[in-house]
Design a protein around this motif. Structure first.
Motif, short mmCIF file in Angstrom:
data_model
loop_
_atom_site.label_atom_id
_atom_site.label_comp_id
_atom_site.label_asym_id
_atom_site.label_seq_id
_atom_site.Cartn_x
_atom_site.Cartn_y
_atom_site.Cartn_z
N ASP A 199 -21.11 -66.21 -114.48
CA ASP A 199 -21.68 -66.70 -115.74
C ASP A 199 -21.07 -68.01 -116.22
OD1 ASP A 199 -23.31 -64.44 -115.93
OD2 ASP A 199 -21.74 -63.29 -116.93
N TYR A 200 -19.86 -68.29 -115.76
CA TYR A 200 -19.14 -69.46 -116.24
C TYR A 200 -18.65 -70.30 -115.05
CZ TYR A 200 -19.05 -66.88 -120.66
OH TYR A 200 -19.41 -66.20 -121.80
N PRO A 201 -19.45 -71.29 -114.62
CA PRO A 201 -19.06 -72.10 -113.46
C PRO A 201 -17.79 -72.92 -113.68
CG PRO A 201 -21.05 -72.98 -114.49
CD PRO A 201 -20.77 -71.67 -115.14
N HIS A 202 -17.36 -73.06 -114.96
CA HIS A 202 -16.14 -73.83 -115.24
C HIS A 202 -14.91 -72.92 -115.42
CE1 HIS A 202 -17.75 -72.54 -119.05
NE2 HIS A 202 -16.76 -73.05 -119.76
N LEU A 203 -15.07 -71.62 -115.13
CA LEU A 203 -13.93 -70.70 -115.16
C LEU A 203 -13.23 -70.71 -113.79
CD1 LEU A 203 -12.23 -68.33 -116.35
CD2 LEU A 203 -14.05 -66.79 -115.57
N VAL A 204 -11.91 -70.73 -113.82
CA VAL A 204 -11.09 -70.65 -112.60
C VAL A 204 -10.05 -69.55 -112.84
CG1 VAL A 204 -9.49 -71.89 -111.08
CG2 VAL A 204 -11.39 -73.12 -112.18
N VAL A 205 -9.80 -68.74 -111.80
CA VAL A 205 -8.82 -67.66 -111.91
C VAL A 205 -7.72 -67.89 -110.88
CG1 VAL A 205 -8.43 -65.16 -111.70
CG2 VAL A 205 -10.55 -66.01 -112.76
N LEU A 206 -6.46 -67.85 -111.31
CA LEU A 206 -5.32 -67.98 -110.40
C LEU A 206 -4.71 -66.60 -110.14
CD1 LEU A 206 -3.51 -71.08 -111.94
CD2 LEU A 206 -4.99 -71.04 -109.92
N ARG A 207 -4.32 -66.37 -108.90
CA ARG A 207 -3.71 -65.10 -108.49
C ARG A 207 -2.51 -65.38 -107.58
NH1 ARG A 207 -7.18 -60.65 -108.20
NH2 ARG A 207 -8.50 -60.50 -110.05
N THR A 208 -1.71 -64.33 -107.32
CA THR A 208 -0.54 -64.49 -106.46
C THR A 208 -0.22 -63.20 -105.73
OG1 THR A 208 1.78 -65.18 -106.44
CG2 THR A 208 1.09 -63.85 -108.30
N LEU A 209 0.51 -63.32 -104.62
CA LEU A 209 1.06 -62.15 -103.93
C LEU A 209 2.52 -61.91 -104.32
CD1 LEU A 209 -0.35 -62.47 -100.27
CD2 LEU A 209 -1.40 -61.43 -102.29
N SER A 210 3.04 -62.70 -105.28
CA SER A 210 4.47 -62.67 -105.59
C SER A 210 4.91 -61.46 -106.39
CB SER A 210 4.86 -63.93 -106.37
OG SER A 210 4.71 -65.06 -105.58
N LYS A 211 4.01 -60.82 -107.11
CA LYS A 211 4.41 -59.78 -108.07
C LYS A 211 4.12 -58.39 -107.50
CE LYS A 211 4.96 -63.49 -110.55
NZ LYS A 211 6.25 -64.17 -110.60
N ALA A 212 2.93 -57.86 -107.75
CA ALA A 212 2.62 -56.49 -107.33
C ALA A 212 2.61 -56.34 -105.81
CB ALA A 212 1.26 -56.08 -107.90
N PHE A 213 2.32 -57.42 -105.09
CA PHE A 213 2.32 -57.33 -103.62
C PHE A 213 3.73 -57.46 -103.03
CE2 PHE A 213 -2.17 -58.14 -104.31
CZ PHE A 213 -2.78 -57.40 -103.30
N ALA A 214 4.73 -57.70 -103.90
CA ALA A 214 6.16 -57.71 -103.48
C ALA A 214 6.45 -58.80 -102.46
CB ALA A 214 6.56 -56.34 -102.92
N LEU A 215 5.79 -59.97 -102.62
CA LEU A 215 5.94 -61.04 -101.62
C LEU A 215 6.27 -62.38 -102.28
CD1 LEU A 215 3.03 -60.08 -99.18
CD2 LEU A 215 5.48 -60.02 -98.69
N ALA A 216 7.19 -62.37 -103.24
CA ALA A 216 7.57 -63.62 -103.90
C ALA A 216 8.13 -64.64 -102.91
CB ALA A 216 8.60 -63.34 -105.01
N GLY A 217 8.83 -64.16 -101.90
CA GLY A 217 9.42 -65.05 -100.90
C GLY A 217 8.41 -65.63 -99.93
N LEU A 218 7.17 -65.12 -99.95
CA LEU A 218 6.14 -65.62 -99.03
C LEU A 218 5.53 -66.93 -99.53
CD1 LEU A 218 4.93 -64.47 -96.38
CD2 LEU A 218 2.99 -63.67 -97.74
N ARG A 219 5.50 -67.13 -100.86
CA ARG A 219 4.85 -68.27 -101.50
C ARG A 219 3.38 -68.34 -101.09
NH1 ARG A 219 5.79 -68.09 -104.95
NH2 ARG A 219 5.40 -70.16 -105.79
N CYS A 220 2.61 -67.41 -101.59
CA CYS A 220 1.19 -67.36 -101.26
C CYS A 220 0.40 -66.99 -102.51
CB CYS A 220 0.94 -66.33 -100.16
SG CYS A 220 -0.77 -66.25 -99.60
N GLY A 221 -0.53 -67.87 -102.90
CA GLY A 221 -1.34 -67.63 -104.08
C GLY A 221 -2.80 -68.00 -103.81
#
Length: 353
Positions: A199-221
């Motif tokens: 519905d909103y083509p100007h909306l962007v969502v950022l996510r990461t594997l650093s928290k719940a995926f327990a991969l902060a050392g991987l640096r992947c978002g």
């Protein structure tokens, strides 16, 4: 001319982001970076390190798209969500002309990324309950190309009201991107805005594997957006943003078994959070424990600087938030193991402040 003088003026004037690791400390209870407290074992399956990796590894993109309920063309993978923050500024903001906007107290990398590129930062302080001050935002939007909203917000821990996000998206339509930073969304997955992208083509969502995926050392978002936004970001991203080992482990973490394991970790962290919160509320030096939808809690203390230093000296490293607007006396505590929570509780009970 000195090397310092050769540098761009805005870089000479820049105060770098004070990450948890930069702040140092000699602790054995690390509760200052919102990481998962124990490591998860992975084995590499790819040995082709003599070859450059794919720019956007297909298995990682396909699996994240399936996990997020989107098309692969709506997903971009990068070196953490931090690179996503930066790519959006590089692709959409003219230095010296456009601005970004965000609402403190919030995550510090929005300003550092903008200042690095010579892009103006505008701030609209959040309301007393840390929700958006929409009338004040509306007054500041002229010349703004990107609005960053962290939800749940770091460091305060609350979800931004969905109706306020809708109002913000309506007032920015055709003028600016609205970036919902969902680094902590796995701890309150019902609150995600990914279903709004259609519905909103100007909306962007950022996510990461650093928290719940327990991969902060991987640096992947990940950046999730319309196909048009992703196509523009692909023009400015580095040729090989993810190394082969990172893509290998990310794909494993996003497998069906990996997602089940992540959800089990989330349930465990929520149990630990409830235990820590219930114990903190009876401690004399604790003034207030704020509600949280994340893997950390914000706590206001009597004599917080004394408390922070006392725990630091005992090897318990928390995150001091005193310098953020409206957060005087506040420390942020990452949810760790039960043993780590107990160390915090016992240390605070021993404080005579």
């Amino acid at each position: 001319m000195s090397i310092e003088e050769l540098a761009r003026k805005n870089v000479r004037d820049l105060t770098p982001y004070q990450s948890a690791r930069r702040l140092g400390g000699k602790g054995d209870v690390w509760l200052n970076a919102n990481e998962y407290p124990t490591p998860v074992a992975y084995a590499l399956t790819q040995q082709t390190l003599n070859r450059y990796p794919e720019c956007q590894p297909k298995m990682v993109i396909d699996r994240y798209a399936q996990y997020a309920g989107l098309k692969p063309e709506q997903v971009l993978v990068s070196r953490g969500a931090d690179e996503g923050i930066e790519l959006l500024i590089r692709a959409f903001c003219e230095p010296g002309q456009d601005a970004i906007l965000f609402c403190p107290p919030t995550y510090g990398m929005y300003s550092v990324s903008a200042e690095t590129f010579g892009v103006e930062c505008r701030t609209v302080q959040a309301l007393e309950d840390w929700q958006l001050n929409l009338p004040a935002i509306a007054e500041q939007l002229a010349g703004v190309k990107v609005v960053y909203v962290c939800s749940p917000n770091n460091p305060t821990g609350q979800i931004i009201n969905p109706q306020d996000m809708r109002t913000l998206l309506e007032m920015t339509r055709g003028k600016a991107l609205v970036v919902a930073d969902e680094a902590y969304i796995e701890f309150c997955s019902q609150a995600t805005l990914t279903g709004w992208l259609a519905d909103y083509p100007h909306l962007v969502v950022l996510r990461t594997l650093s928290k719940a995926f327990a991969l902060a050392g991987l640096r992947c978002g990940f950046t999730l957006a319309s196909e048009e936004v992703i196509a523009l970001l692909l023009k400015v991203i580095a040729p090989y943003p993810l190394s082969t080992p990172v893509a290998d482990i990310a794909a494993q973490a996003l497998s069906p078994q990996g997602i089940v394991a992540m959800r089990e970790r989330v349930a465990q962290i929520l149990d630990e959070r409830a235990y820590l919160v219930s114990n903190l509320r009876d401690i004399a030096c604790v003034e207030q424990v704020f509600d949280s939808e994340t893997n950390y809690i914000l706590v206001r203390f009597t004599a917080s600087s004394t408390v922070f230093k006392s725990l630091w000296d005992q090897g318990i490293i928390l995150r001091d938030q005193n310098k953020q607007p409206s957060l005087s006396g506040c420390l942020r505590i990452t949810i760790g193991t039960r043993a780590e929570s107990q160390r915090v509780i016992d240390a605070l009970r021993a404080e005579n402040v």
